[in-house]
Write a protein that holds these residues in place. Structure first.
Motif, PDB file in Angstrom:
ATOM      1  N   ALA A 214       0.878  -0.986  -0.235  1.00  0.00           N
ATOM      2  CA  ALA A 214       0.135  -0.214  -0.175  1.00  0.00           C
ATOM      3  C   ALA A 214       1.348   1.237   0.287  1.00  0.00           C
ATOM      4  O   ALA A 214       0.487   2.066  -0.486  1.00  0.00           O
ATOM      5  CB  ALA A 214      -1.273  -0.419   1.630  1.00  0.00           C
TER       6      ALA A 214
ATOM      7  N   THR B 117      -4.872   7.199   2.210  1.00  0.00           N
ATOM      8  CA  THR B 117      -5.463   6.708   3.508  1.00  0.00           C
ATOM      9  C   THR B 117      -4.144   5.951   4.680  1.00  0.00           C
ATOM     10  O   THR B 117      -4.067   5.507   5.867  1.00  0.00           O
ATOM     11  CB  THR B 117      -6.729   6.097   3.572  1.00  0.00           C
TER      12      THR B 117
ATOM     13  N   THR C 166      -7.792   0.542   9.918  1.00  0.00           N
ATOM     14  CA  THR C 166      -8.551   1.010   8.554  1.00  0.00           C
ATOM     15  C   THR C 166      -9.106   1.311   8.056  1.00  0.00           C
ATOM     16  O   THR C 166     -10.270   0.739   8.745  1.00  0.00           O
ATOM     17  CB  THR C 166      -7.539  -0.299   7.178  1.00  0.00           C
TER      18      THR C 166
HETATM   19  N1  ADP Z   1      -6.895  -2.662   5.465  1.00  0.00           N
HETATM   20  C1  ADP Z   1      -6.571  -3.785   3.930  1.00  0.00           C
HETATM   21  N2  ADP Z   1      -6.765  -4.519   3.985  1.00  0.00           N
HETATM   22  C2  ADP Z   1      -6.080  -4.545   2.583  1.00  0.00           C
HETATM   23  N3  ADP Z   1      -5.695  -3.610   1.920  1.00  0.00           N
HETATM   24  C3  ADP Z   1      -5.880  -2.848   2.090  1.00  0.00           C
HETATM   25  C4  ADP Z   1      -6.499  -2.086   3.529  1.00  0.00           C
HETATM   26  N4  ADP Z   1      -6.580  -1.390   3.527  1.00  0.00           N
HETATM   27  C5  ADP Z   1      -6.018  -0.193   2.070  1.00  0.00           C
HETATM   28  N5  ADP Z   1      -5.660  -1.570   1.546  1.00  0.00           N
HETATM   29  C6  ADP Z   1      -5.366  -0.999  -0.015  1.00  0.00           C
HETATM   30  O1  ADP Z   1      -3.970  -0.746   0.360  1.00  0.00           O
HETATM   31  C7  ADP Z   1      -4.133  -0.065  -1.178  1.00  0.00           C
HETATM   32  C8  ADP Z   1      -4.033   1.794  -0.461  1.00  0.00           C
HETATM   33  O2  ADP Z   1      -5.373   2.256  -0.516  1.00  0.00           O
HETATM   34  P1  ADP Z   1      -5.616   2.965   0.590  1.00  0.00           P
HETATM   35  O3  ADP Z   1      -4.277   3.427   1.734  1.00  0.00           O
HETATM   36  O4  ADP Z   1      -6.714   3.482   1.278  1.00  0.00           O
HETATM   37  O5  ADP Z   1      -5.452   4.497  -0.635  1.00  0.00           O
HETATM   38  P2  ADP Z   1      -6.330   5.747  -1.501  1.00  0.00           P
HETATM   39  O6  ADP Z   1      -6.205   6.528  -0.044  1.00  0.00           O
HETATM   40  O7  ADP Z   1      -4.943   6.733  -1.930  1.00  0.00           O
HETATM   41  O8  ADP Z   1      -6.763   5.168  -1.872  1.00  0.00           O
HETATM   42  C9  ADP Z   1      -4.921  -0.118  -1.983  1.00  0.00           C
HETATM   43  O9  ADP Z   1      -4.414  -0.892  -2.953  1.00  0.00           O
HETATM   44  C10 ADP Z   1      -5.887  -0.493  -1.072  1.00  0.00           C
HETATM   45  O10 ADP Z   1      -6.238  -1.910  -1.597  1.00  0.00           O
END
Ligand code: ADP
Ligand code: MG
Lengths: 296, 261
Positions: free
Chosen positions: A18, A43, B261
Motif C-alpha cells: 500500500a 489513507t 483501516t
Molecule cells: N485494510 C486493508 N486490507 C487490505 N488492503 C488494504 C487495506 N487498506 C488499504 N488497502 C489497499 O492498500 C492500497 C492503498 O489504499 P489507500 O491507502 O486506501 O489508498 P488511497 O487512500 O490513496 O485511495 C489499496 O490497494 C487498497 O486496496
C-alpha cells in the motif's frame, strides 16, 4: 521543528504494497496537498502517521514524535478521517463532548468548535439526519477541539458542495497562513486543492512520484516563454545566439527556454521583428498530475 | 483514567440503547416474577415444585429471578459497547483521542463493571418491590437470613457486573455486532442453561460463568430436577474473576495492535 515527517514508510496488506518507501515532510505555516489516484496509498500513509496503522518499516512523526507517544494528542494534532465515523444516534454536541471528556478539554470547546464550522444550529441534532457535507464539518470540528497546530485531513472535500469546498479552502488557508499551522490535506481530485496548497506531494501505487512547491511543479523543468511572430524563422537563430534554447512549434510559434520576456523583446527589437504574442507558458497542472500518475 | 471512564459512560448514556435494554430487562424480570407467584405452591406430580409464597424458600427463589436475564442483557450491552465502535468506525476517533489503546480497553472494562452493577441494582430494587409485598400479603415473614437475600443480592451484583466484561471481551473478539449479540444470547441462554440445569451436566456447568454465578448466590433449591451441586461460594467467585481476567485479556489482545483501516 518539522511538524510532519515521514521517513521511508513501508506498509503492506498481505500481497498489496500500500505504501512503498515514501518520505516527505510538512512545515508549519503551509498547506501541503497529498495527491494521488484512488488506491495510491494516501489513507494508509495518513493512518500510519496517526498511529492507527502500524507500518512495516520507516517512521511517521508528528512534532518529532510518534503520534502514539503524544501526551495530549488532540492539542497537537487535528485529524479528519472518514466522514462516516459517528454514531448515528448521538447528537453532534455529544459526540464532541465525549472527545473533550476523554481528552480532558473543557466541554465548552464542543460548542465553540461547532460554531467555527458553522454547525451551531445542528448541535442538538442526531447525526443520523446529517448530510455528508455536515458530517465533514462535524469531523473538522472534532479536529479543532484542542486548537492544535498540525492538521491531517483525508479527503475532507468529499461530499462538500461547491460552496462548502470554497469555504474549506478559505478555512485551511486561514489555519496555515494566519494561525501558522501545518496542514496536510489529501485528495484524489487535483482541482479540489489546486487553489489552496502551497506544496504538493504526489503518490501513485504506493510510491512517491513528485514533491515540491506548486510553482515548481507547474513550471515543470524551467520556465517556457511562448512567442508568436510571422518571422519565426529569423527570430529563432537570433534567440539562440542570445543563449536561449528554442523549439519551433507550427504556425510561427516558438517555445523559448533560458531567456525571460524582457530579453526576448530586446532581441526582437534589435532584429526589427514584430512579436504578436509573448506569454509565459504554464503547464496545465491537471496534465502534469495525469502524466505523473498514469501507468505507474 | 477517570476521564476515560467518564467518556465511556458518556458514550453509553448519549444513545438510547441503555434504557431500551434496561426496560426489556425489567419487563422480563416482571414476567418471570409473575410466573413464580402464579405457580407458587403448585406440586409437581407430588414432587417438590415452586414453594408457597409464605415459605422462606419462595423468597429465596424469587430473589434470583432477574439473575439470568441480567447476565444476558448486560453481556449484550458489553458486546454493543465494543462492537458499535467498529460498526460506526467511532474507534478511529476514540484511538485518535487516546492513542494508548490499552487505556481505552481498561476504561471500557471499568465502565462496563459500573453499568453492570447499576443494572443489577435496578433489578434488585424491582424484585424487592414485588417480592416483599407478595410475602407479607400471603401472611409469611420475610427473613433476610433464612432466604439468603444479602448473599443472593451480592451474587447478582458481582456476577452481573462481570458479565459486562465478558460481553466487552466477546465484542472485541468478534467485532461484528450481530455475531456478538447472537453469541452472547446463545451462550448465556442456551449453552449455560443446559449445562447448569441438567444435573448430569453440572459437573461441567459449575465451572462455567453461569454455574460459578449460581455458586456465588449459593442457590440450592430443588425445583424438580434435584439439588444442584455448585462450587463453594468463594470458588464461584474465583472462577468468575478468572473469566473476567480472561475476557479482559482477550479484549486487549485483539485490539491493542490491530490496524484500524
Ligand atoms: N485494510 C486493508 N486490507 C487490505 N488492503 C488494504 C487495506 N487498506 C488499504 N488497502 C489497499 O492498500 C492500497 C492503498 O489504499 P489507500 O491507502 O486506501 O489508498 P488511497 O487512500 O490513496 O485511495 C489499496 O490497494 C487498497 O486496496
Ligand atoms: Mg483514501
Amino acid at each position: 521543528m518539522t511538524a510532519i515527517e515521514i521517513k521511508n514508510l513501508v506498509k503492506s496488506f498481505g500481497a498489496v504494497k500500500a505504501v512503498d518507501d515514501v518520505s516527505f515532510s510538512v512545515e508549519a505555516g503551509s498547506v501541503t496537498g497529498f495527491l494521488g489516484p484512488n488506491g495510491a496509498g494516501k489513507t494508509t500513509t495518513l493512518r500510519s502517521l496517526l498511529g492507527l496503522v502500524t507500518p512495516d518499516s520507516g517512521e511517521a512523526l508528528v512534532n518529532g514524535r510518534p503520534y502514539t507517544s503524544l501526551a495530549a494528542p488532540l492539542t497537537e494534532v487535528g485529524a479528519v478521517l472518514e466522514a462516516t465515523s459517528f454514531h448515528p444516534g448521538r447528537t453532534a454536541r455529544n459526540h464532541l463532548r465525549i472527545m473533550c471528556t476523554a481528552a480532558g478539554l473543557p466541554a465548552k470547546r464542543a460548542d465553540e468548535a461547532l460554531d467555527q464550522v458553522g454547525l451551531a444550529d445542528a448541535a442538538n441534532k442526531r447525526v443520523l439526519g446529517f448530510s455528508l457535507g455536515m458530517r465533514q464539518r462535524l469531523a473538522l470540528a472534532s479536529a479543532l477541539l484542542g486548537s492544535p497546530k498540525v492538521y491531517i485531513l483525508d479527503e475532507p472535500a468529499n461530499g462538500l458542495d461547491p460552496a462548502g469546498i470554497e469555504w474549506l479552502r478559505g478555512f485551511l488557508r486561514h489555519l496555515a497562513h494566519d494561525d501558522g499551522a501545518a496542514v496536510l490535506v489529501s485528495s484524489h481530485v487535483l482541482s479540489e486543492v489546486e487553489q489552496t496548497v502551497d506544496n504538493v506531494v504526489i503518490i501513485a501505487k504506493g510510491r512517491l512520484v513528485r514533491q515540491g512547491s506548486l510553482a515548481e511543479l507547474t513550471t515543470n523543468g524551467g520556465e517556457v516563454i511562448r512567442v508568436r511572430t510571422v518571422k519565426a524563422a529569423e527570430l529563432a537563430p537570433a534567440l539562440e545566439a542570445a543563449g536561449a534554447q528554442v523549439e519551433s512549434v507550427d504556425d510561427g510559434v516558438l517555445r523559448v527556454r533560458g531567456l525571460d520576456t524582457e530579453a526576448i523583446g530586446q532581441v526582437a527589437l534589435d532584429q526589427r521583428i514584430v512579436l504578436t504574442e509573448v506569454a509565459q507558458e504554464r503547464s496545465d497542472l491537471q496534465k502534469v498530475f495525469l502524466e505523473l500518475t498514469e501507468g505507474r | 483514567m477517570t476521564n476515560l471512564v467518564k467518556a465511556e459512560l458518556q458514550k453509553l448514556f448519549t444513545t438510547r440503547l441503555w434504557w431500551i435494554l434496561l426496560i426489556v430487562l425489567l419487563l422480563l424480570t416482571g414476567v418471570f416474577l409473575a410466573f413464580f407467584i402464579g405457580f407458587a405452591g403448585v406440586e409437581n406430580n407430588g414432587a417438590a415444585g415452586i414453594p408457597a409464597t409464605d415459605d422462606p424458600k419462595w423468597a429465596q427463589l424469587a430473589w434470583t429471578t432477574g439473575a439470568q436475564m441480567s447476565w444476558i442483557m448486560v453481556m449484550i450491552l458489553g458486546v454493543i459497547m465494543m462492537t458499535s465502535e467498529f460498526r460506526y468506525q467511532t474507534i478511529t476517533g476514540t484511538f485518535l483521542t487516546t492513542p494508548r489503546r490499552s487505556q481505552v480497553i481498561v476504561a471500557k472494562l471499568v465502565s462496563g463493571l459500573v453499568v453492570g452493577a447499576l443494572y443489577a441494582l435496578a433489578v434488585l430494587v424491582f424484585q424487592a418491590l414485588v417480592v416483599i409485598p407478595t410475602v407479607l400479603i400471603s401472611g409469611g415473614e420475610l427473613s433476610l437470613a433464612e432466604s439468603r437475600i444479602p448473599q443472593i443480592s451480592l451474587g447478582i451484583l458481582v456476577s452481573t457486573a462481570l458479565y459486562a466484561v465478558f460481553g466487552i471481551g466477546l465484542g472485541a473478539l468478534v467485532r461484528n455486532q450481530i455475531a456478538g449479540i447472537v453469541g452472547a444470547i446463545v451462550w448465556t441462554y442456551i449453552i449455560e442453561s443446559i449445562f447448569t440445569a441438567i444435573p448430569a451436566l453440572q459437573g461441567v456447568g459449575k465451572w462455567l460463568p453461569g454455574g460459578a454465578s449460581n455458586a456465588l448466590m449459593s442457590i440450592d433449591i430443588d425445583t424438580g430436577l434435584g439439588v444442584p451441586h455448585w462450587l463453594p461460594a468463594w470458588g464461584g467467585a474465583l472462577v468468575l474473576v478468572g473469566y473476567g481476567l480472561l475476557f479482559a485479556a482477550v479484549a486487549s489482545a485483539t485490539t491493542v495492535r490491530r490496524d484500524i483501516t
